[in-house]
Design a protein around this motif. Sequence first.
Motif, PDB file in Angstrom:
ATOM      1  N   ASP A 187       0.818  -1.202   0.000  1.00  0.00           N
ATOM      2  CA  ASP A 187       0.000   0.000   0.000  1.00  0.00           C
ATOM      3  C   ASP A 187       0.862   1.267   0.000  1.00  0.00           C
ATOM      4  OD1 ASP A 187      -1.093  -2.329   1.139  1.00  0.00           O
ATOM      5  OD2 ASP A 187      -2.698  -1.229   2.125  1.00  0.00           O
ATOM      6  N   ASN A 188       0.618   2.123  -0.975  1.00  0.00           N
ATOM      7  CA  ASN A 188       1.218   3.455  -1.098  1.00  0.00           C
ATOM      8  C   ASN A 188       2.698   3.454  -1.469  1.00  0.00           C
ATOM      9  OD1 ASN A 188      -1.248   4.690  -0.465  1.00  0.00           O
ATOM     10  ND2 ASN A 188      -0.805   4.669   1.725  1.00  0.00           N
ATOM     11  N   TRP A 189       3.329   2.309  -1.563  1.00  0.00           N
ATOM     12  CA  TRP A 189       4.748   2.288  -1.946  1.00  0.00           C
ATOM     13  C   TRP A 189       4.912   2.883  -3.342  1.00  0.00           C
ATOM     14  CZ3 TRP A 189       9.399   0.406   0.287  1.00  0.00           C
ATOM     15  CH2 TRP A 189       9.265   0.001   1.606  1.00  0.00           C
ATOM     16  N   GLY A 190       5.876   3.782  -3.469  1.00  0.00           N
ATOM     17  CA  GLY A 190       6.148   4.416  -4.747  1.00  0.00           C
ATOM     18  C   GLY A 190       5.499   5.765  -4.915  1.00  0.00           C
ATOM     19  N   ILE A 191       4.624   6.157  -3.990  1.00  0.00           N
ATOM     20  CA  ILE A 191       4.035   7.497  -4.063  1.00  0.00           C
ATOM     21  C   ILE A 191       5.103   8.502  -3.662  1.00  0.00           C
ATOM     22  CG2 ILE A 191       2.331   9.075  -3.080  1.00  0.00           C
ATOM     23  CD1 ILE A 191       0.460   6.742  -2.727  1.00  0.00           C
ATOM     24  N   GLN A 192       5.460   9.364  -4.573  1.00  0.00           N
ATOM     25  CA  GLN A 192       6.550  10.303  -4.333  1.00  0.00           C
ATOM     26  C   GLN A 192       6.205  11.235  -3.179  1.00  0.00           C
ATOM     27  OE1 GLN A 192       7.676  13.429  -7.312  1.00  0.00           O
ATOM     28  NE2 GLN A 192       9.449  12.105  -7.592  1.00  0.00           N
ATOM     29  N   GLY A 193       7.111  11.319  -2.230  1.00  0.00           N
ATOM     30  CA  GLY A 193       6.900  12.177  -1.077  1.00  0.00           C
ATOM     31  C   GLY A 193       6.025  11.579  -0.012  1.00  0.00           C
ATOM     32  N   GLY A 194       5.649  10.316  -0.172  1.00  0.00           N
ATOM     33  CA  GLY A 194       4.710   9.704   0.764  1.00  0.00           C
ATOM     34  C   GLY A 194       5.263   8.553   1.551  1.00  0.00           C
ATOM     35  N   MET A 195       6.585   8.542   1.825  1.00  0.00           N
ATOM     36  CA  MET A 195       7.195   7.363   2.443  1.00  0.00           C
ATOM     37  C   MET A 195       6.566   7.019   3.793  1.00  0.00           C
ATOM     38  SD  MET A 195      10.904   8.681   3.810  1.00  0.00           S
ATOM     39  CE  MET A 195      11.037   9.888   5.152  1.00  0.00           C
ATOM     40  N   CYS A 196       6.085   7.995   4.529  1.00  0.00           N
ATOM     41  CA  CYS A 196       5.529   7.727   5.857  1.00  0.00           C
ATOM     42  C   CYS A 196       4.159   7.066   5.786  1.00  0.00           C
ATOM     43  CB  CYS A 196       5.472   9.011   6.675  1.00  0.00           C
ATOM     44  SG  CYS A 196       7.116   9.706   6.995  1.00  0.00           S
ATOM     45  N   SER A 197       3.601   7.002   4.579  1.00  0.00           N
ATOM     46  CA  SER A 197       2.320   6.302   4.397  1.00  0.00           C
ATOM     47  C   SER A 197       2.515   4.928   3.786  1.00  0.00           C
ATOM     48  CB  SER A 197       1.388   7.126   3.502  1.00  0.00           C
ATOM     49  OG  SER A 197       1.858   7.151   2.156  1.00  0.00           O
ATOM     50  N   TYR A 198       3.748   4.551   3.463  1.00  0.00           N
ATOM     51  CA  TYR A 198       4.007   3.232   2.893  1.00  0.00           C
ATOM     52  C   TYR A 198       3.611   2.156   3.898  1.00  0.00           C
ATOM     53  CZ  TYR A 198       7.207   5.399  -0.578  1.00  0.00           C
ATOM     54  OH  TYR A 198       7.775   6.144  -1.572  1.00  0.00           O
ATOM     55  N   TYR A 199       3.055   1.072   3.406  1.00  0.00           N
ATOM     56  CA  TYR A 199       2.718  -0.066   4.273  1.00  0.00           C
ATOM     57  C   TYR A 199       3.970  -0.538   5.012  1.00  0.00           C
ATOM     58  CZ  TYR A 199       1.721  -4.782   5.820  1.00  0.00           C
ATOM     59  OH  TYR A 199       1.586  -5.910   6.598  1.00  0.00           O
ATOM     60  N   ILE A 226       5.778   1.039   7.237  1.00  0.00           N
ATOM     61  CA  ILE A 226       6.763   2.066   7.556  1.00  0.00           C
ATOM     62  C   ILE A 226       6.241   2.996   8.640  1.00  0.00           C
ATOM     63  CG2 ILE A 226       8.096   4.016   6.659  1.00  0.00           C
ATOM     64  CD1 ILE A 226       8.925   1.194   5.628  1.00  0.00           C
ATOM     65  N   THR A 227       7.072   3.264   9.623  1.00  0.00           N
ATOM     66  CA  THR A 227       6.772   4.254  10.659  1.00  0.00           C
ATOM     67  C   THR A 227       7.866   5.306  10.644  1.00  0.00           C
ATOM     68  OG1 THR A 227       5.717   2.575  12.054  1.00  0.00           O
ATOM     69  CG2 THR A 227       6.378   4.629  13.124  1.00  0.00           C
ATOM     70  N   CYS A 228       7.465   6.566  10.676  1.00  0.00           N
ATOM     71  CA  CYS A 228       8.421   7.669  10.672  1.00  0.00           C
ATOM     72  C   CYS A 228       8.495   8.330  12.048  1.00  0.00           C
ATOM     73  CB  CYS A 228       8.026   8.719   9.636  1.00  0.00           C
ATOM     74  SG  CYS A 228       8.194   8.149   7.923  1.00  0.00           S
ATOM     75  N   ASP A 229       9.468   9.201  12.213  1.00  0.00           N
ATOM     76  CA  ASP A 229       9.575   9.949  13.460  1.00  0.00           C
ATOM     77  C   ASP A 229       8.517  11.054  13.498  1.00  0.00           C
ATOM     78  OD1 ASP A 229      10.500  11.890  11.716  1.00  0.00           O
ATOM     79  OD2 ASP A 229      12.499  12.033  12.590  1.00  0.00           O
ATOM     80  N   ALA A 230       8.497  11.822  14.567  1.00  0.00           N
ATOM     81  CA  ALA A 230       7.453  12.827  14.775  1.00  0.00           C
ATOM     82  C   ALA A 230       7.467  13.922  13.718  1.00  0.00           C
ATOM     83  CB  ALA A 230       7.595  13.441  16.165  1.00  0.00           C
ATOM     84  N   THR A 231       8.619  14.137  13.088  1.00  0.00           N
ATOM     85  CA  THR A 231       8.721  15.192  12.079  1.00  0.00           C
ATOM     86  C   THR A 231       8.494  14.675  10.661  1.00  0.00           C
ATOM     87  OG1 THR A 231      11.114  14.904  11.818  1.00  0.00           O
ATOM     88  CG2 THR A 231      10.366  16.421  13.544  1.00  0.00           C
ATOM     89  N   ASN A 232       8.283  13.362  10.520  1.00  0.00           N
ATOM     90  CA  ASN A 232       8.112  12.737   9.196  1.00  0.00           C
ATOM     91  C   ASN A 232       9.308  12.960   8.269  1.00  0.00           C
ATOM     92  OD1 ASN A 232       5.617  11.615   9.762  1.00  0.00           O
ATOM     93  ND2 ASN A 232       4.487  13.396   9.010  1.00  0.00           N
ATOM     94  N   THR A 233      10.493  13.029   8.849  1.00  0.00           N
ATOM     95  CA  THR A 233      11.693  13.199   8.038  1.00  0.00           C
ATOM     96  C   THR A 233      12.614  11.989   8.077  1.00  0.00           C
ATOM     97  OG1 THR A 233      12.890  14.242   9.863  1.00  0.00           O
ATOM     98  CG2 THR A 233      11.667  15.696   8.379  1.00  0.00           C
ATOM     99  N   ALA A 234      12.376  11.049   8.997  1.00  0.00           N
ATOM    100  CA  ALA A 234      13.240   9.877   9.108  1.00  0.00           C
ATOM    101  C   ALA A 234      12.388   8.640   9.364  1.00  0.00           C
ATOM    102  CB  ALA A 234      14.246  10.058  10.244  1.00  0.00           C
ATOM    103  N   VAL A 235      12.822   7.530   8.806  1.00  0.00           N
ATOM    104  CA  VAL A 235      12.146   6.245   9.021  1.00  0.00           C
ATOM    105  C   VAL A 235      12.718   5.612  10.279  1.00  0.00           C
ATOM    106  CG1 VAL A 235      11.817   3.916   8.108  1.00  0.00           C
ATOM    107  CG2 VAL A 235      11.682   5.891   6.583  1.00  0.00           C
ATOM    108  N   THR A 236      11.837   5.258  11.223  1.00  0.00           N
ATOM    109  CA  THR A 236      12.294   4.626  12.457  1.00  0.00           C
ATOM    110  C   THR A 236      12.005   3.135  12.498  1.00  0.00           C
ATOM    111  OG1 THR A 236      10.208   5.205  13.570  1.00  0.00           O
ATOM    112  CG2 THR A 236      12.048   6.762  13.776  1.00  0.00           C
TER     113      THR A 236
END
Length: 218
Positions: free
Chosen positions: A67-79, A81-91
């Motif tokens: 789900d959502n993989w490959g959507i440019q700029g949307g890495m935090c919505s990829y199945y 994947i969890t990002c940090d509070a700022t949505n700038t890093a994958v945790t």
Amino acid sequence: FPLAIRHAPPSNIYLDVTCNKFCRSLPTWCATTTCQYCAGDTPDYCPEDILMQLYTATAGASWTRKDNWGIQGGMCSYYGITCDATNTAVTHINLDTNNLVGTLPSTLATMPGITRLYLSENDISGAFPSGFWTLSSLVEFKCSACSLTGMIPAVVSMPSLVSLYLVDNSITGSLAPLLTSTAIPNMQDLRIGGNPLSGTLPASVVTLINLFYLGLGD
């Protein structure tokens, strides 16, 4: 050169359309015809690029969930994947039992800020990426029932690692480089049975004062 922002990312993340790269600094590196890495960043630093390399290297088109993989700029919505509070890093990356088939890209070992990586019960073959065993931020890594090969290198430095599951792979060689307080000082739960390992249990295992479970059986 073109500069664009999509999906209202945080102010310190920039997308250069020409190079199709996300950066933590203004992408002044795109002045040439050949795209370079972000100024001040190490090669392949951009986490979205690393995720897409993982997707490609493990036949992402055939994943059970993508789900959502490959959507440019949307890495935090990829199945998975969890990002940090700022949505700038994958945790967190959690792709357990998701029909990944292939090898882990070398850039995965450069993922900044990754703390948890769950890849168990996938057909992931080949050796660990160079640099994996020195990932300082990784807290948990689980890749049991995969097809990983290779040996644990002579130098291991994973100060944050507390949980490691590598049961039922094809990892060979000795555990001596791993079972020391200099390599994994905070390890609590280590399960690596079901691998054709060799040698004896090193005396240095007693220096792992935080270890409460060590699984070596089949």
